[in-house]
Design an enzyme around this catalytic site. Sequence first.
Site, PDB file in Angstrom:
ATOM      1  N   ARG A  20       8.721  -3.442  -6.499  1.00  0.00           N
ATOM      2  CA  ARG A  20       8.400  -4.768  -6.993  1.00  0.00           C
ATOM      3  C   ARG A  20       7.415  -5.424  -6.035  1.00  0.00           C
ATOM      4  O   ARG A  20       7.520  -5.264  -4.813  1.00  0.00           O
ATOM      5  CB  ARG A  20       9.666  -5.638  -7.107  1.00  0.00           C
ATOM      6  N   HIS A  40       0.500  -0.461 -12.187  1.00  0.00           N
ATOM      7  CA  HIS A  40       1.907  -0.436 -12.602  1.00  0.00           C
ATOM      8  C   HIS A  40       2.178   0.761 -13.530  1.00  0.00           C
ATOM      9  O   HIS A  40       2.678   0.617 -14.648  1.00  0.00           O
ATOM     10  CB  HIS A  40       2.302  -1.741 -13.297  1.00  0.00           C
TER      11      HIS A  40
END
Length: 310
Positions: A225, A273
């Site tokens: 994250r 991502h």
Amino acid sequence: MTVNVLFSARRELWPIYEPLLSRGLSDAGLDFALGTELEPAEVDYVVYAPNGGLRDFSPLTRLRAVLSLWAGVENIADNETLTVPLARMVDHGLTQGMTEWVVGHVLRYHLGMDAHINAAEGEWNPVAPPLAADRSVSILGLGVLGEAAARALAALNFRVTGWSRSRKDIPGVTCLHGPEGLRRALSDAEIVVLLLPNTAATENTLNPETLALLPKGARIINPGRGQLIDDDALLVALDEGQVGHATLDVFRTEPLPPEHPYWSHPNVTVTPHIASETRPATAAQVICENIRRGEAGKPFLHLVDRSLGY
């Protein structure tokens, strides 16, 4: 009795998931209704993603569980209208994808591939890397994804240290926990991989103080994250050479804004991502198994401890 399953995720995913979920629920022997628009008071289960638009669960008065398609649940864990069990996504497709991505980038650093790719024409520098047994890798976060990555790297003979908030025991991996364990995990890490959840306790795990613990020139890989890293502190550490390079797949703002200094920094690799994502075929199996278990009165799999946020 008919089991009513609401699909609340991006609309473009519905044609992909609908046949997979229908087949899985049929194979489980359930009489079901499955759709993107159901009468709220009749919904038994929600197949959920934060970008599906559902925020208020209070009208779903018959709801038995929310089954997330995402591994991360920070966008829903603190939702006060959600009073039923919440299960996060744990499936072997997502886990395998993350393991492959992490191992690939650890090997990229270990073997010095960037230097070979960027070598000037005619440059010949025959410097062999050490063997994996002479390279230390620390995995921060030993949940399902972190443990799988740690096991894979240990199988390649890397010296793997894993750190988690609670005690873990993984064969071939030095497992540490607690604040002192974090300091030990970082102080010997030539390569650090972040696979922690995003919670108040994990935000800015890498900050000026913890980055200073790393051996000079350490590499950082973050597929976890964006909130795990203090961006300003990392940029300073990169400029000063305390961190040799960082490969970052996740960010506080996504897509990463074009003006962000990560894009132009010579010692940062940005990936969009893509470390791993939910695979519909395997994710649908997990969802259907949890619905089957719920209807059979058995405990749900992969339940979130909402007090911890994961």
